[in-house]
Design a protein around this motif. Structure first.
Motif, PDB file in Angstrom:
ATOM      1  N   ARG A 270       5.281 -10.453   1.133  1.00  0.00           N
ATOM      2  CA  ARG A 270       5.406 -10.331   2.586  1.00  0.00           C
ATOM      3  C   ARG A 270       4.008 -10.593   3.132  1.00  0.00           C
ATOM      4  N   PRO A 271       3.868 -10.773   4.453  1.00  0.00           N
ATOM      5  CA  PRO A 271       2.504 -10.790   4.988  1.00  0.00           C
ATOM      6  C   PRO A 271       1.756  -9.535   4.551  1.00  0.00           C
ATOM      7  N   HIS A 272       0.446  -9.655   4.407  1.00  0.00           N
ATOM      8  CA  HIS A 272      -0.327  -8.611   3.743  1.00  0.00           C
ATOM      9  C   HIS A 272      -1.639  -8.361   4.479  1.00  0.00           C
ATOM     10  N   ASN A 273      -2.117  -7.133   4.371  1.00  0.00           N
ATOM     11  CA  ASN A 273      -3.353  -6.753   5.058  1.00  0.00           C
ATOM     12  C   ASN A 273      -4.528  -7.682   4.722  1.00  0.00           C
ATOM     13  N   SER A 274      -4.562  -8.175   3.492  1.00  0.00           N
ATOM     14  CA  SER A 274      -5.653  -9.073   3.103  1.00  0.00           C
ATOM     15  C   SER A 274      -5.557 -10.438   3.765  1.00  0.00           C
ATOM     16  N   GLY A 275      -4.426 -10.698   4.438  1.00  0.00           N
ATOM     17  CA  GLY A 275      -4.249 -11.966   5.141  1.00  0.00           C
ATOM     18  C   GLY A 275      -4.310 -11.852   6.655  1.00  0.00           C
ATOM     19  N   HIS A 276      -4.593 -10.651   7.183  1.00  0.00           N
ATOM     20  CA  HIS A 276      -4.640 -10.492   8.639  1.00  0.00           C
ATOM     21  C   HIS A 276      -5.726 -11.358   9.282  1.00  0.00           C
ATOM     22  N   TRP A 277      -6.768 -11.658   8.537  1.00  0.00           N
ATOM     23  CA  TRP A 277      -7.846 -12.478   9.089  1.00  0.00           C
ATOM     24  C   TRP A 277      -7.337 -13.840   9.547  1.00  0.00           C
ATOM     25  N   THR A 278      -6.220 -14.302   8.975  1.00  0.00           N
ATOM     26  CA  THR A 278      -5.713 -15.642   9.282  1.00  0.00           C
ATOM     27  C   THR A 278      -5.188 -15.755  10.708  1.00  0.00           C
ATOM     28  N   GLN A 279      -4.881 -14.620  11.361  1.00  0.00           N
ATOM     29  CA  GLN A 279      -4.411 -14.683  12.747  1.00  0.00           C
ATOM     30  C   GLN A 279      -5.395 -15.436  13.634  1.00  0.00           C
ATOM     31  N   ASP A 280      -6.672 -15.175  13.441  1.00  0.00           N
ATOM     32  CA  ASP A 280      -7.709 -15.789  14.272  1.00  0.00           C
ATOM     33  C   ASP A 280      -8.594 -16.751  13.495  1.00  0.00           C
ATOM     34  N   GLY A 281      -8.582 -16.637  12.153  1.00  0.00           N
ATOM     35  CA  GLY A 281      -9.543 -17.382  11.359  1.00  0.00           C
ATOM     36  C   GLY A 281      -9.006 -18.596  10.635  1.00  0.00           C
ATOM     37  N   ALA A 282      -7.685 -18.815  10.646  1.00  0.00           N
ATOM     38  CA  ALA A 282      -7.104 -19.959   9.937  1.00  0.00           C
ATOM     39  C   ALA A 282      -6.346 -20.842  10.917  1.00  0.00           C
ATOM     40  N   VAL A 283      -6.172 -22.092  10.542  1.00  0.00           N
ATOM     41  CA  VAL A 283      -5.427 -23.018  11.391  1.00  0.00           C
ATOM     42  C   VAL A 283      -3.991 -22.525  11.576  1.00  0.00           C
ATOM     43  N   THR A 284      -3.380 -22.032  10.496  1.00  0.00           N
ATOM     44  CA  THR A 284      -2.029 -21.474  10.548  1.00  0.00           C
ATOM     45  C   THR A 284      -2.068 -20.085   9.921  1.00  0.00           C
ATOM     46  N   SER A 285      -1.622 -19.081  10.642  1.00  0.00           N
ATOM     47  CA  SER A 285      -1.700 -17.712  10.139  1.00  0.00           C
ATOM     48  C   SER A 285      -0.704 -17.468   9.024  1.00  0.00           C
ATOM     49  N   GLN A 286      -0.939 -16.397   8.270  1.00  0.00           N
ATOM     50  CA  GLN A 286       0.030 -15.999   7.240  1.00  0.00           C
ATOM     51  C   GLN A 286       1.392 -15.700   7.854  1.00  0.00           C
ATOM     52  N   PHE A 287       1.420 -15.163   9.068  1.00  0.00           N
ATOM     53  CA  PHE A 287       2.685 -14.806   9.714  1.00  0.00           C
ATOM     54  C   PHE A 287       3.469 -16.061  10.087  1.00  0.00           C
ATOM     55  N   ALA A 288       2.779 -17.051  10.656  1.00  0.00           N
ATOM     56  CA  ALA A 288       3.444 -18.300  11.014  1.00  0.00           C
ATOM     57  C   ALA A 288       3.936 -19.033   9.773  1.00  0.00           C
ATOM     58  N   ASN A 289       3.131 -19.035   8.718  1.00  0.00           N
ATOM     59  CA  ASN A 289       3.558 -19.718   7.499  1.00  0.00           C
ATOM     60  C   ASN A 289       4.679 -18.975   6.788  1.00  0.00           C
ATOM     61  N   HIS A 290       4.685 -17.649   6.863  1.00  0.00           N
ATOM     62  CA  HIS A 290       5.808 -16.901   6.278  1.00  0.00           C
ATOM     63  C   HIS A 290       7.106 -17.286   6.985  1.00  0.00           C
ATOM     64  N   LEU A 291       7.059 -17.369   8.310  1.00  0.00           N
ATOM     65  CA  LEU A 291       8.236 -17.795   9.066  1.00  0.00           C
ATOM     66  C   LEU A 291       8.659 -19.208   8.694  1.00  0.00           C
ATOM     67  N   ARG A 292       7.694 -20.120   8.637  1.00  0.00           N
ATOM     68  CA  ARG A 292       8.021 -21.501   8.272  1.00  0.00           C
ATOM     69  C   ARG A 292       8.688 -21.537   6.899  1.00  0.00           C
ATOM     70  N   ALA A 293       8.177 -20.742   5.982  1.00  0.00           N
ATOM     71  CA  ALA A 293       8.720 -20.763   4.619  1.00  0.00           C
ATOM     72  C   ALA A 293      10.150 -20.248   4.580  1.00  0.00           C
ATOM     73  N   VAL A 294      10.407 -19.086   5.202  1.00  0.00           N
ATOM     74  CA  VAL A 294      11.758 -18.521   5.095  1.00  0.00           C
ATOM     75  C   VAL A 294      12.781 -19.379   5.840  1.00  0.00           C
ATOM     76  N   LEU A 295      12.317 -20.192   6.801  1.00  0.00           N
ATOM     77  CA  LEU A 295      13.201 -21.115   7.507  1.00  0.00           C
ATOM     78  C   LEU A 295      13.215 -22.503   6.873  1.00  0.00           C
ATOM     79  N   ASP A 296      12.454 -22.664   5.789  1.00  0.00           N
ATOM     80  CA  ASP A 296      12.340 -23.931   5.067  1.00  0.00           C
ATOM     81  C   ASP A 296      11.828 -25.059   5.967  1.00  0.00           C
ATOM     82  N   LEU A 297      10.849 -24.715   6.791  1.00  0.00           N
ATOM     83  CA  LEU A 297      10.133 -25.699   7.590  1.00  0.00           C
ATOM     84  C   LEU A 297       8.876 -26.141   6.833  1.00  0.00           C
TER      85      LEU A 297
END
Length: 381
Positions: A270-297
């Motif tokens: 699942r999204p994880h505390n060690s990935g919270h930095w991606t909200q502001d620090g990555a091009v695509t956050s862990q949360f957005a990529n988790h959604l893309r993955a479960v929807l097979d986008l």
């Protein structure tokens, strides 16, 4: 013509569900939430909320109707319930065959051994005398004991120095896993995301700093980590995701040992505390990529936006009025990002996090540390 966007069912109403919902808003993804209470973090912001017990199969089945996919804020849904949802034709991601490795540490260790993943020395133990035998087989005490199910944030984990200290874990009546206490340099985390058709992306390996068994600070990327060890950690995480059939986000918590190796400590699917930095620090956050993955986008770019990003958790203390601290924090650092979870403030409880970024690591760390401490009320200037 009305366009119908998919409905994602999220089981669990914590901050991970709240932030995953936020990532789905610009995509037009609709959310249904199964929450323990209407006051839970995600229940405050999601319109379609079912309040109920995820351990009750009828409740879970009723919730899943009308969902295009069901995913999770935590790993505690009974495995047999997830099999029942799949039998009903519901897409469950990650599926029960994968998720059980994050639910049961004994199953996880057996599987990681089978696929050749480096782990601390371990085995299931029956009683304190068996713990003593395990210690004698290796380097002696201290030994780490873990209940195989239900532990998180340091709960369900004991570091024992003698058989007499080893009695507590067995009182829960569940199997206990013994592990060697690793003499590590630091803790790392490798975060990856995998989709049903096998596409996968890997975020930079981060350093995770724990205080009293709870994640305090995450530095992305892990400073001073050798390129070959970073690549090895990412490849381990990608291999685990593939071999276990993970769909969605996978966090692999690691020990960096003093002899230059990495050992797998824990898994979270699942999204994880060690990935919270991606909200502001990555091009695509862990949360957005988790959604893309479960929807097979198609998955998004995991690369960092800045040389350094630091996330610090905001823990509850004796200063409940955190909003009054915003004026100081925002005026002092206009680039600061604050993420609060809508939780009541209790000592030691994760109620939010802050992120900072830039090209000077000491400065970035100081900014994040100051903001978190000021919001908590442990500093006043």
């Amino acid at each position: 013509m009305r366009v119908t966007f998919p409905v994602v069912g999220m089981v669990g109403g914590g901050q991970l569900a709240r932030m995953t919902h936020e990532a789905g808003i610009p995509l037009g993804v609709r959310f249904k939430l199964l929450s323990d209470t209407p006051q839970d973090s995600a229940a405050q912001v999601i319109a379609d909320v079912t309040v109920g017990d995820y351990r009750d199969l009828d409740t879970l089945r009723a919730f899943a109707r009308g969902c295009d996919v069901v995913t999770f804020d935590h790993e505690h849904v009974p495995t047999e319930h997830l099999h029942a949802l799949e039998a009903d034709g519901i897409a469950v991601r990650p599926g029960p065959e994968a998720l059980v490795h994050a639910q049961d540490k004994g199953v996880m260790r057996a599987k990681l051994d089978a696929i050749g993943v480096p782990c601390p020395r371990h085995r299931i133990v029956r009683d304190p005398d068996d713990v003593a035998a395990f210690a004698a087989e290796g380097s002696g005490f201290p030994v780490v004991l873990k209940t195989v199910r239900g532990g998180y944030d340091g709960k369900g984990v004991w570091v024992v120095s003698s058989p007499a200290e080893a009695a507590d874990p067995f009182r829960a009546g569940v199997p206990v896993l013994a592990e060697e206490k690793v003499d590590f340099v630091r803790e790392l985390a490798a975060n990856v995301v995998r989709s049903p058709h096998g596409q996968a992306v890997a975020y930079p390996v981060v350093e995770s700093i724990q205080v009293d068994g709870v994640c305090d600070t995450v530095i992305a990327p892990a400073p001073g980590l050798a390129d070959e060890l970073s690549a090895q950690a990412q490849q381990l995480a990608l291999t685990i995701a593939k071999e276990l059939g993970v769909v969605g986000h996978l966090a692999v918590e690691l020990f960096e040992t003093r002899d230059g190796r990495v050992l797998v400590n824990e898994l979270a699917m699942r999204p994880h505390n060690s990935g919270h930095w991606t909200q502001d620090g990555a091009v695509t956050s862990q949360f957005a990529n988790h959604l893309r993955a479960v929807l097979d986008l198609p998955l998004g770019d995991p690369r960092p936006r800045q040389p350094w990003t630091v996330m610090v958790n905001v823990l509850g203390g004796d200063f409940p009025d955190m909003y009054s601290a915003y004026l100081h924090c925002m005026a002092r650092d206009p680039a600061l990002k604050i993420h609060m979870y809508g939780k009541d403030v209790k000592p030691g409880r994760k109620v939010g996090h802050v992120t900072t970024y830039g090209d000077d690591l000491p400065e970035v760390r100081e900014r994040a540390r100051h903001a978190a401490d000021y919001l908590r009320g442990t500093i006043q200037e």
